[in-house]
Design an enzyme around this catalytic site. Structure first.
Site, mmCIF file in Angstrom:
data_model
loop_
_atom_site.group_PDB
_atom_site.id
_atom_site.type_symbol
_atom_site.label_atom_id
_atom_site.label_comp_id
_atom_site.label_asym_id
_atom_site.label_seq_id
_atom_site.Cartn_x
_atom_site.Cartn_y
_atom_site.Cartn_z
ATOM 1 N N HIS A 159 -2.089 6.597 -0.406
ATOM 2 C CA HIS A 159 -3.259 5.962 0.207
ATOM 3 C C HIS A 159 -4.533 6.641 -0.278
ATOM 4 O O HIS A 159 -4.489 7.746 -0.816
ATOM 5 C CB HIS A 159 -3.175 6.047 1.734
ATOM 6 C CG HIS A 159 -2.222 5.052 2.326
ATOM 7 N ND1 HIS A 159 -0.871 5.295 2.424
ATOM 8 C CD2 HIS A 159 -2.423 3.800 2.815
ATOM 9 C CE1 HIS A 159 -0.279 4.245 2.958
ATOM 10 N NE2 HIS A 159 -1.196 3.314 3.204
ATOM 11 N N LYS A 163 -7.900 8.730 4.226
ATOM 12 C CA LYS A 163 -6.872 8.602 5.277
ATOM 13 C C LYS A 163 -6.604 9.974 5.885
ATOM 14 O O LYS A 163 -6.427 10.948 5.159
ATOM 15 C CB LYS A 163 -5.589 7.994 4.690
ATOM 16 C CG LYS A 163 -4.568 7.644 5.745
ATOM 17 C CD LYS A 163 -3.468 6.761 5.194
ATOM 18 C CE LYS A 163 -2.360 6.512 6.204
ATOM 19 N NZ LYS A 163 -2.797 5.775 7.387
#
Ligand code: NAD
Length: 274
Positions: A159, A163
């Site tokens: 990701h 995040k």
């Protein structure tokens, strides 16, 4: 499925998901945007939701309260924040509106309360609305069952660098899916990001690894490896449209559904949730 246009209300209409939901609703033949909601005090109150979403004026003004735009039997799609959710759900039940809830960050207690409030209504609550991820969950469980003990299973997710939690909720769901397929107890089988003298890998392990970098929306791969070959099942989300399209599919499903709580696998006809 229903023949008439389905009235849609988007909560969190100025957000990243909300704008895509507004634009894709306008772009979908049997859906009609009838309301757009932000929190009171938002700088976007009174703005045209379509213009903000980049799809042209649609005469739908963003309002600070769901009560100002709700109508009987609309479908409410909520990707906003946990704040005020109970009032919105109560209102939805009073007006017999179906509810697609994509907001994350609820405690277990809050989730139970949400389910209580939606009892008797039409409701979908999912932490990942992507059609592809929900299919991947089903495939991963099946492949784990078919291949059995001879294959080592590792899950890798990547990701963007903003995040804050790891591994992703979706990687955890994938781990649950393969553990179920292999009849493993996930609490015992999970090995997060090995480091140091961890010893040889056992066949009963499920490795879970989180990569972070750049602007990656979300990549998930499940690897099944044995002597001489490996199989990799990969899903890559390249934009938030993957979630928005899934949420709209859920809205269409709910518009014609009997009362009850459904998950994405019901909507996609993939069978029972884990
Ligand atoms: P975002 O911050 O860009 O947008 C959220 C919007 O909601 C903002 O415009 C904010 O002002 C508005 N908002 C906040 N509280 C509100 C309230 N009480 N009433 C009305 N509007 C309110 O965030 P985002 O990336 O669009 O994500 C929104 C939510 O959806 C997050 O919880 C995120 O984790 C979740 N999400 C879920 C999925 C899924 O598949 N389930 C996918 C993507 C995002």
């Amino acid at each position: 499925m229903v023949d008439q246009e389905i009235p849609i209300i988007v909560v969190g209409a100025a957000g990243r998901m909300g704008r895509r939901l507004v634009a894709l609703t306008e772009d979908t033949e049997n859906l009609r945007l009838v309301g757009a909601v932000e929190y009171p005090g938002s700088e976007y109150i009174d703005q045209d939701a379509g213009r903000l979403a980049g799809c042209g004026d649609n005469q739908i003004r963003i309002v600070p309260d769901l009560a100002q735009c709700i109508r009987e039997q609309a479908v409410i799609i909520d990707f906003s924040s946990p704040r005020g959710i109970e009032d919105r759900l109560r209102l939805a039940r009073q007006k017999d509106c179906a509810y697609v809830l994509g907001t994350t960050g609820f405690s277990e207690e809050e989730k139970n309360r949400i389910r209580q409030l939606m009892e008797g209504g039409r409701f979908v609550f999912a932490y990942n609305f992507s059609v592809g991820i929900n299919l991947l969950l089903t495939l991963a469980e099946k492949v784990a069952r078919i291949l059995g003990d001879d294959y080592d299973i590792e899950i890798v997710e990547m990701h963007h660098n903003q995040k804050v939690d790891a591994p992703s909720g979706t990687a955890e769901k994938l781990a649950e899916a393969v553990a179920c397929g292999r009849n493993l107890n996930l609490a015992e089988a999970a090995r997060h990001g090995r480091v140091g003298q961890v010893g040889k890998r056992s066949r009963q392990e499920i490795g879970i690894h989180a990569l972070r970098g750049g602007d990656v929306v979300g990549d998930h791969t499940v690897i099944f490896a044995t002597g001489g070959e490996r199989i990799e099942l990969t899903h890559r989300a390249s934009s938030r449209d993957a979630f928005a399209r899934g949420a709209l599919r859920a809205a269409v499903f709910l518009a014609g559904a009997a009362p009850g709580e459904y998950d994405m696998r019901d909507i996609l006809g993939l069978g029972k949730a884990l």
